[in-house]
Design an enzyme around this catalytic site. Structure first.
Site, mmCIF file in Angstrom:
data_model
loop_
_atom_site.group_PDB
_atom_site.id
_atom_site.type_symbol
_atom_site.label_atom_id
_atom_site.label_comp_id
_atom_site.label_asym_id
_atom_site.label_seq_id
_atom_site.Cartn_x
_atom_site.Cartn_y
_atom_site.Cartn_z
ATOM 1 N N ASP A 202 1.490 -1.198 -0.247
ATOM 2 C CA ASP A 202 -0.006 -0.018 -0.112
ATOM 3 C C ASP A 202 1.154 1.159 0.135
ATOM 4 O O ASP A 202 1.713 1.262 0.347
ATOM 5 C CB ASP A 202 -0.988 -0.455 1.050
ATOM 6 C CG ASP A 202 -1.659 0.938 1.228
ATOM 7 O OD1 ASP A 202 -2.664 0.673 0.463
ATOM 8 O OD2 ASP A 202 -2.123 2.209 2.600
ATOM 9 N N GLU A 263 1.908 -0.342 -4.946
ATOM 10 C CA GLU A 263 0.748 0.773 -5.292
ATOM 11 C C GLU A 263 1.582 1.578 -5.175
ATOM 12 O O GLU A 263 2.154 2.245 -4.593
ATOM 13 C CB GLU A 263 -0.388 0.753 -4.329
ATOM 14 C CG GLU A 263 -1.668 1.728 -4.720
ATOM 15 C CD GLU A 263 -2.215 2.469 -3.188
ATOM 16 O OE1 GLU A 263 -2.889 2.662 -3.605
ATOM 17 O OE2 GLU A 263 -1.657 2.458 -2.008
HETATM 18 C C1 GLC Z 1 -4.194 2.688 -0.533
HETATM 19 C C2 GLC Z 1 -5.629 1.811 -0.817
HETATM 20 C C3 GLC Z 1 -6.221 2.632 -0.413
HETATM 21 C C4 GLC Z 1 -6.040 3.574 0.647
HETATM 22 C C5 GLC Z 1 -5.113 4.552 0.961
HETATM 23 C C6 GLC Z 1 -4.410 4.937 2.729
HETATM 24 O O1 GLC Z 1 -4.113 3.501 -1.857
HETATM 25 O O2 GLC Z 1 -5.557 1.239 -1.803
HETATM 26 O O3 GLC Z 1 -7.958 2.497 -0.042
HETATM 27 O O4 GLC Z 1 -7.390 4.222 1.860
HETATM 28 O O5 GLC Z 1 -3.769 3.481 0.569
HETATM 29 O O6 GLC Z 1 -4.307 4.075 3.164
#
Ligand code: GLC
Length: 539
Positions: A202, A263
């Site tokens: 994340d 991500e």
């Molecule tokens: C990422 C997740 C999202 C979350 C954010 C903070 O982008 O996909 O859903 O709100 O991180 O953890």
């Protein structure tokens, strides 16, 4: 499981947003028991792996992305023993399991943060987070904004401020602190010891902050459109790569088939490629494809630039159209502007769902024919649209509160899935129970049960495509070559012997010579592919 060390190079991975797949415990919220009950469905659909969004103990301020304990399961979702059973069952069905790791921030209920508050300024406990004095009375240390709206700083009793790039209940960890690094390596081992096959990382681009925390000079923050500037004070800083190199060493010590997917919302494919260099994370979500409009020239250039950048570092490309943070692509493709907007977008143009559905059918054939691995977001195989009329009193995304009720946030893509029957809750949970977000009544035509009975359904198309993809030697990892075609038609060849054609023009397109049509997103009209349709041809 069959040993295939590089399985992630061409895997099709299904994202389970745990709160919304299926409820086994009877409280209206999806859980591990629900996932276990749907494993045969996922196996039959033909996916290779499942990624499960955070399932750890959490106050659920951000749907579990606010983790209070990284080594257990929230009672809402089940127990650690059940998670271990699930891992075994996923493997038993010949699939892999990826868990979500949230390293940028913890929950404010994490023991470390409570200790930090109790211990006071200058303490080693505070040094695990980003605490600073303000710039004067009631003035935060700098002008950074939270991705969910409002300032990125909150003041605590005693006067100091702490940083949270997301909600105030998600304090950012200090990755310059060796204790934080050790802790996360240990958390990796904890889950690897339990047999998980990988981690979705994340906010991988956010871990390292500029040491001086300089002002940003921008009034708004939007994760999906990270500003195109080098030396951004908190996104995509060079220092993150050291962390990932150390994680790779940990994963490799378990064998060469454990993987990561980052991500990382970064400005361009070359920046993304830095996360997947040979000693870092193996894969990263390709958000350029997700952000791209439904237009042939943009798609072609995104495909080329992503393949080129990943090829340069020997990594596979991934493709993704939807996830739990963005408007479902079926709705997006039905709007006048088809580009993806971030969680902070507040302009909602009406969508033509029929048009969006047609394009979504074509888009999945395009995506699954591209070289590399692909991510599906639960419910896209049922042709679900974004639910845009959720009543305001059910909205749970922190964006709604943080924006002063201006931006509805991401709940519309998180509505519980419809499984069977003719009225809500459509088998998501027991009849008498209310799902945590209400489902539209017209989803009776979108249940898995209804679609499985209908070969022409979205589900039928996904299943057929995944079967062909698994069997056809040209699909999966590899390269592509473009074939000459009119500007608004995408035609590319995969070797051996497969042609993918996507017609984005407004006139029917006569198919090039072929042996047979393997699959098409709509019925062919006199050997022609109509507007917004795609086909796979054996040549
Ligand atoms: C990422 C997740 C999202 C979350 C954010 C903070 O982008 O996909 O859903 O709100 O991180 O953890």
């Amino acid at each position: 499981m069959a040993v295939n060390a590089s399985w992630w190079r061409d895997a099709v991975i299904y994202e389970v947003y745990i709160r919304s797949l299926a409820d086994g415990s009877g409280d209206g919220v999806g859980d591990i028991a629900g996932i276990r009950s749907r494993l045969p469905y996922l196996r039959d659909l033909g996916v290779d792996a499942v990624w499960i969004t955070p399932w750890y103990p959490s106050p659920m301020v951000d749907g579990g992305y606010d983790v209070a304990n990284y080594r257990d399961i929230d009672p809402l979702f089940g127990t650690l023993a059940e998670a271990e059973t699930l891992i075994g069952e996923v493997h038993g069905h010949g699939m892999r399991l990826i868990v979500d790791l949230v390293p940028n921030h913890s929950s404010d209920q994490h023991p470390w943060f409570r200790e930090a508050l109790a211990a006071g300024p200058g303490s080693p406990q505070r040094a695990r987070y980003v605490f600073r004095d303000g710039n004067g009375p009631d003035q935060p240390p700098n002008d950074w904004r939270s991705v969910f709206g409002g300032p990125a700083w909150t003041q605590v009793p005693g006067g100091q401020w702490y940083l949270h790039l997301f909600a105030p209940e998600q304090p950012d960890l200090n990755w310059d602190n060796p204790q934080v690094r050790e802790e996360f390596e240990d958390i990796l081992r904890f889950w690897l010891d339990r047999g998980v096959d990988g981690f979705r990382v994340d906010v991988a681009h956010g871990l390292i902050k500029h040491p001086d925390l300089p002002d940003l000079g921008s009034a708004q923050e939007d994760m999906v459109h990270s500003p195109d500037r080098t030396d951004h004070p908190h996104w995509d800083r060079d220092g993150v790569h050291d962390i990932f190199r150390s994680w790779r060493r940990v994963a490799d010590s378990y064998g060469d088939d454990r993987m990561f997917v980052a991500e990382a919302w970064v400005s361009k494919p070359e920046r993304l490629a830095r996360y997947v260099r040979s000693d870092e994370l193996q894969t990263a979500f390709n958000f350029d494809f997700l952000r791209c409009s439904w237009a042939a020239d943009s798609l072609r250039s995104v495909v080329d630039s992503c393949l080129h950048a990943m090829h340069a570092v020997g990594a596979p490309t991934t493709w993704v159209l939807s996830n739990h943070d963005v408007t479902r692509h079926l709705t997006r493709y039905g709007r006048p502007r088809t580009r993806a907007e971030g969680p902070l977008h507040d302009i909602v143009e009406p969508a033509d769902i029929e048009l969006g559905t047609r394009r979504a059918r074509a888009a999945v054939l395009l995506m699954l024919a591209l070289p590399g691995s692909a991510y599906l977001y639960q419910g896209e195989e049922l042709g679900l649209e974004e639910v845009e009329d959720l009543p305001e009193d059910v909205l749970q995304d922190p964006t709604w509160q943080r924006s002063g009720h201006k931006v509805r946030g991401r709940d519309g893509c998180r509505v519980p899935l419809p499984w069977r029957g003719s009225r809500p809750p459509f088998g998501f949970c027991r009849e008498q129970v209310r799902p945590w977000l209400p489902q539209p009544a017209h989803w009776q035509a979108r249940t898995a049960e209804a679609e499985e009975a209908e070969p022409e359904s979205m589900w039928g198309l996904y299943r057929a495509a995944l079967r062909i993809r698994r069997a056809h030697p040209a699909l999966g990892d590899g390269t592509l070559s473009w074939v000459d075609a009119p500007a608004e038609v995408l035609v590319f060849r995969r070797e051996p012997g497969l042609l993918c054609v996507v017609n984005l023009s407004d006139t029917p397109f006569a198919l090039p010579g072929h042996e047979r049509v393997l699959l098409s997103s709509e019925q062919m009209q006199n050997g022609k592919l109509s507007t917004d349709t795609a086909a796979w041809l054996q040549v």
